[in-house]
Design an enzyme around this catalytic site. Structure first.
Site, short mmCIF file in Angstrom:
data_model
loop_
_atom_site.label_atom_id
_atom_site.label_comp_id
_atom_site.label_asym_id
_atom_site.label_seq_id
_atom_site.Cartn_x
_atom_site.Cartn_y
_atom_site.Cartn_z
N ARG A 34 37.87 32.46 44.97
CA ARG A 34 38.98 32.01 45.81
C ARG A 34 40.13 31.42 45.00
NH1 ARG A 34 38.03 29.09 50.26
NH2 ARG A 34 35.93 29.84 50.59
N ARG B 73 26.16 37.42 46.08
CA ARG B 73 25.43 36.16 46.03
C ARG B 73 23.93 36.34 46.30
NH1 ARG B 73 29.20 32.30 49.28
NH2 ARG B 73 27.37 32.00 50.56
N ARG C 93 40.89 59.61 44.63
CA ARG C 93 41.31 58.47 45.45
C ARG C 93 41.51 57.23 44.60
NH1 ARG C 93 36.52 59.15 49.83
NH2 ARG C 93 37.66 60.30 51.41
N THR D 241 27.65 27.92 40.89
CA THR D 241 28.60 28.71 41.67
C THR D 241 28.76 30.07 41.01
OG1 THR D 241 30.90 29.08 42.28
CG2 THR D 241 30.56 27.50 40.54
N ILE D 242 28.79 31.10 41.83
CA ILE D 242 29.02 32.42 41.25
C ILE D 242 30.44 32.48 40.68
CG2 ILE D 242 27.39 33.64 42.75
CD1 ILE D 242 29.90 34.77 44.25
N ASP D 243 31.32 31.59 41.15
CA ASP D 243 32.74 31.65 40.74
C ASP D 243 32.98 31.20 39.30
OD1 ASP D 243 33.18 32.37 43.34
OD2 ASP D 243 33.87 30.41 43.99
N GLU E 276 31.85 22.60 43.44
CA GLU E 276 32.91 21.61 43.50
C GLU E 276 32.76 20.64 44.68
OE1 GLU E 276 36.36 23.62 44.71
OE2 GLU E 276 37.68 21.89 44.45
N GLU F 193 39.26 37.91 45.80
CA GLU F 193 39.64 37.65 47.19
C GLU F 193 40.82 36.67 47.31
OE1 GLU F 193 36.38 35.65 49.17
OE2 GLU F 193 36.07 34.34 47.45
#
Ligand code: F6P
Length: 341
Positions: free
Chosen positions: A171, A274, A162, A125-127, A103, A221
């Site tokens: 993001r 990444r 657990r 982008t990995i996103d 971006e 995240e």
């Protein structure tokens, strides 16, 4: 032509495959020359260039990272930045630029194209959050890495009864969390597009333990609690004004343990997602993007970005790529909710 190539923003597996394809087809089929700019927009800004020929790109197809280096330098924020770039390109005899980035990098490319520079964009982008393309390379590799981690965490979570919380990147968009959580059989998936309610998350966890399974929580995240349900601390900003994220896993670890009494541990995958070699899917997509980017430059069709639409690579205006982010549609999230709890 003499064409500059740069890679900007967060790196991702497949960048080298694009560079290789651009140079190989550009030299072999069209007889162009190439210049590699180092470290994203910092390269053209400082006139920092390196030789980029067929020999320099040999053997890099499976290599992660980028042989050109990357940075988050934003030349628009630098006084006289655009003029400096124009001057350096002219001194180096560069007629056009292939900018490989997300971006932010493509946002700069768009502005340079508006100034009359010949720019072709390649989305990375990995996103997977760039709007005009169905997929970006790097995403498949990141998801694969996250799934491998989730598979491993399942067995240790079971042994110790657990809650294991896996924080993945993303993001603004929760694509990595959604895909890795679905493929890895997560108990709960939390994404930025859908603010979470901690009490609901704890209910899912308790339900899972009641069935004698240990829960895995996959959290992007950028995931946020719904307003008024939990407090989060403010974080630092980078050169593009983005918050430096990381920490939601830790917050969840504390809250879940305090609210349910079950021992909770977090794993932050961070930059592991990444790094390393790209998957075959990402190598193929990156290579096809590179081949089509040099075709566009050769055809004189600039101010465009190559994009995957279905199975075809198309040219779309750079502005379309950066006007808005591709977020996870809420129906896609609701589709997987049946697996929660
Ligand atoms: O945009 C890719 C990305 O990996 C995001 O998922 C993440 O939020 C960000 O980059 C991290 O950036 P940096 O490596 O600069 O900390």
């Amino acid at each position: 032509m003499r064409i500059g190539v740069l890679t900007g923003g967060g790196d991702c597996p497949g960048l080298n495959a694009v560079i290789r394809a651009v140079v190989r087809k550009g030299v072999e089929n069209y007889g162009h020359e190439f210049v590699g700019f180092r470290d994203g927009w910092k390269g053209p800004l400082d006139g920092d260039a390196m030789t980029l020929d067929v020999a320099a790109t040999r053997g890099i197809l499976p290599r992660g990272g980028t042989i050109l280096g990357s940075s988050r330098t934003n030349p628009i924020k630098v006084e006289g930045g655009i003029e400096r770039i124009e001057q350096n390109l002219s001194t180096l005899g560069v007629d056009g630029l292939i900018a490989i980035g997300g971006e932010d990098t493509l946002g700069v490319a768009t502005q340079l194209a508006e100034h009359g520079l010949r720019v072709v964009g390649v989305p990375k982008t990995i996103d997977n959050d760039l709007n005009a393309t169905d997929y970006t390379f790097g995403f498949d590799t990141a998801v694969q890495i996250a799934v491998e981690a989730i598979d491993r965490l399942h067995t240790t979570a079971e042994s110790h009864h657990r809650v294991l919380i896996v924080e993945v990147m993303g993001r603004h968009a929760g694509w990595i969390a959604l895909h890795s959580g679905l493929a890895g059989g997560a108990n709960v998936i939390l994404i930025p597009e859908r603010p979470f309610v901690i009490d609901e998350v704890c209910d899912y966890i308790e339900k899972r333990f009641a069935r004698h399974y240990a829960p895995i929580v996959v959290v992007a995240e950028g995931a946020q609690p719904a307003e008024g349900t939990m407090e989060l601390q403010a974080a630092e900003l980078d050169a593009f004004g983005h918050v430096r994220l990381g920490g939601i896993g830790q917050v969840l670890e504390r809250e879940i343990q305090a609210r349910t009494g079950f021992e909770s541990r977090q794993t932050v995958l961070g930059h592991v997602q990444r790094g390393g070699t790209p998957t075959a899917f990402d190598r193929v997509l990156a290579t096809r993007f590179g081949l089509h980017a040099i075709d566009a430059m050769n055809d004189g069709e600039t101010g465009v970005m190559v994009a995957l639409r279905g199975t075809e690579i198309e040219r779309v205006p750079l502005t379309a790529a950066t006007s808005e982010l591709k977020l996870v549609p809420i129906e896609r999230y609701e589709e997987v909710e049946v697996f929660f709890g």
